[in-house]
Design an enzyme around this catalytic site. Structure first.
Site, PDB file in Angstrom:
ATOM      1  N   GLU A  24       0.830  -1.210   0.000  1.00  0.00           N
ATOM      2  CA  GLU A  24       0.000   0.000   0.000  1.00  0.00           C
ATOM      3  C   GLU A  24       0.867   1.264   0.000  1.00  0.00           C
ATOM      4  O   GLU A  24       2.083   1.206   0.198  1.00  0.00           O
ATOM      5  CB  GLU A  24      -0.919   0.010   1.207  1.00  0.00           C
ATOM      6  CG  GLU A  24      -0.185   0.110   2.529  1.00  0.00           C
ATOM      7  CD  GLU A  24      -0.958   0.898   3.569  1.00  0.00           C
ATOM      8  OE1 GLU A  24      -1.343   2.055   3.285  1.00  0.00           O
ATOM      9  OE2 GLU A  24      -1.165   0.363   4.676  1.00  0.00           O
ATOM     10  N   LYS A 157      -4.992  -1.371  13.609  1.00  0.00           N
ATOM     11  CA  LYS A 157      -4.292  -0.376  14.395  1.00  0.00           C
ATOM     12  C   LYS A 157      -4.887  -0.266  15.790  1.00  0.00           C
ATOM     13  O   LYS A 157      -6.104  -0.225  15.961  1.00  0.00           O
ATOM     14  CB  LYS A 157      -4.342   0.968  13.666  1.00  0.00           C
ATOM     15  CG  LYS A 157      -3.308   1.008  12.554  1.00  0.00           C
ATOM     16  CD  LYS A 157      -3.600   2.078  11.563  1.00  0.00           C
ATOM     17  CE  LYS A 157      -4.829   1.693  10.778  1.00  0.00           C
ATOM     18  NZ  LYS A 157      -5.325   2.760   9.963  1.00  0.00           N
TER      19      LYS A 157
HETATM   20  N1  PSU Z   1      -1.254   1.242   9.118  1.00  0.00           N
HETATM   21  C1  PSU Z   1      -0.229   2.061   9.452  1.00  0.00           C
HETATM   22  N2  PSU Z   1      -0.241   3.306   8.955  1.00  0.00           N
HETATM   23  C2  PSU Z   1      -1.225   3.744   8.124  1.00  0.00           C
HETATM   24  C3  PSU Z   1      -2.300   2.885   7.771  1.00  0.00           C
HETATM   25  C4  PSU Z   1      -2.256   1.643   8.290  1.00  0.00           C
HETATM   26  O1  PSU Z   1       0.674   1.688  10.175  1.00  0.00           O
HETATM   27  O2  PSU Z   1      -1.157   4.867   7.691  1.00  0.00           O
HETATM   28  C5  PSU Z   1      -3.373   3.339   6.787  1.00  0.00           C
HETATM   29  C6  PSU Z   1      -3.709   2.163   5.884  1.00  0.00           C
HETATM   30  O3  PSU Z   1      -3.542   2.608   4.561  1.00  0.00           O
HETATM   31  C7  PSU Z   1      -5.157   1.867   6.176  1.00  0.00           C
HETATM   32  C8  PSU Z   1      -5.665   3.236   6.520  1.00  0.00           C
HETATM   33  O4  PSU Z   1      -5.804   1.279   5.088  1.00  0.00           O
HETATM   34  O5  PSU Z   1      -4.617   3.746   7.347  1.00  0.00           O
HETATM   35  C9  PSU Z   1      -7.001   3.205   7.198  1.00  0.00           C
HETATM   36  O6  PSU Z   1      -7.554   4.476   7.203  1.00  0.00           O
HETATM   37  P1  PSU Z   1      -9.120   4.701   7.481  1.00  0.00           P
HETATM   38  O7  PSU Z   1      -9.328   4.369   8.933  1.00  0.00           O
HETATM   39  O8  PSU Z   1      -9.395   6.149   7.192  1.00  0.00           O
HETATM   40  O9  PSU Z   1      -9.870   3.791   6.566  1.00  0.00           O
END
Ligand code: PSU
Ligand code: MN
Length: 306
Positions: A24, A157
């Protein structure tokens, strides 16, 4: 697929049935601070190569969807700019139409990886159900429910409601395989107190499971969760204090929508004095390695079948 630009190395590997791992890029554009974002992106690609697979970092540059980036494109993406957007599934067409740069989230990346024919993907932690009402739920969960890839992560996370996230994965029929663990990892921590029903010990076992899953006509991803490396992992209780504080501050500042995850990650990094960043980088590399090993096992398996 006129919108996809495959790096020649990636399209060659795919044509030959060689192992490929998609990565990603929201973690590069929005998740990690400079200069760690660029060095990490390069290190993840190297980790994939060292384990026998071809890396394909997925991102949008000037409205063009790239499956695999060259060195220059990677540098451009890593330059922090207000104009670079965070691209989840709903934002893919927006980024193309506006001809902007975009870092693709898990949801955005696996959608594009699937279109390109890639079967294995690595990230740090997936998005999930946030802690405070009205319960912002990441599109990652919905994308996982209908995109047939093997996705390697360190759980969701820790800033999220992990229990609610695991429950939602179950509702969406996404199988969660603990890699050498019986517990759902909590990103910064190896433990969460949430038991898993499935635990696996080898890449071959993961591949076998995924093939059985998809042969049954299911279209969901197979989520492989691997605890962060023991040397860098932080005890859950320590992390919890930082997270609660960051969450309270975000609420007070009125941070919402897709700005919330980057805000919380940054605040936790600050409160931890860099400890959180260290484990974040370590687990990303750890997951890239395992994903490459899975991609290699998958390529072997496919070759045996013809
Ligand atoms: N894990 C990390 N750092 C990040 C993310 C995940 O350590 O920046 C990112 C990933 O791209 C994940 C996104 O898909 O955060 C999720 O964001 P949201 O909660 O807005 O969907
Ligand atoms: Mn979110």
């Amino acid at each position: 697929m006129s919108h996809l630009i495959l790096l020649s190395e990636v399209s060659q590997a795919l044509q030959l049935g060689m192992p490929v791992v998609a990565l990603e890029s929201a973690v590069i554009t929005h998740g990690l601070p400079s200069p760690y974002n660029l060095s990490l992106a390069r290190d993840m690609e190297t980790a994939v190569r060292m384990n026998g697979a071809t890396p394909a970092t997925i991102a949008i540059l000037n409205g063009k969807v790239h499956i695999g980036l060259n060195a220059l494109q990677m540098e451009r993406l890593a330059q922090k700019s207000e104009e670079t957007i965070k691209v989840s599934r709903r934002d893919i067409a927006v980024a193309i139409q506006r001809k902007v740069h975009g870092g693709t989230t898990v949801a955005g990346s696996i959608t594009l990886a699937h279109q390109a024919g890639i079967k294995v993907f690595a990230t740090g932690g997936i998005g999930g159900v946030h802690r405070e009402a009205p319960f912002d739920i990441s599109a990652d969960l919905y994308a996982l429910s209908d995109t047939p890839l093997i996705v390697v992560c360190a759980g969701a996370k820790a800033i999220l409601d992990l229990n609610a996230t695991v429950e939602r994965l179950e509702s969406l029929s996404v199988p969660v395989l603990g890699y050498q663990t019986k517990e759902f990892p909590a990103f910064y921590s190896r433990e969460s107190g949430l038991p898993l029903s499935l635990s696996v010990n080898s890449p071959a076992e993961i591949v076998e499971f995924a093939q059985l899953h998809w042969e049954m006509g299911l279209r969901s991803a197979v989520l492989v969760v691997q605890p962060p490396p023991a040397e860098e992992a932080i005890p859950r209780q320590t992390v919890e204090g930082w997270i609660q504080r960051a969450n309270a501050e975000a609420m007070q500042a009125g941070v919402r929508g897709n700005a919330l995850t980057p805000y919380l990650l940054r605040r936790v990094d600050e409160l931890s004095n860099g400890q959180a960043l260290r484990v974040n980088l370590a687990l990303l590399l750890h997951n890239a390695r395992l994903a490459a090993q899975i991609a290699v096992a998958l390529a072997h398996q496919a070759r045996r079948q013809v």
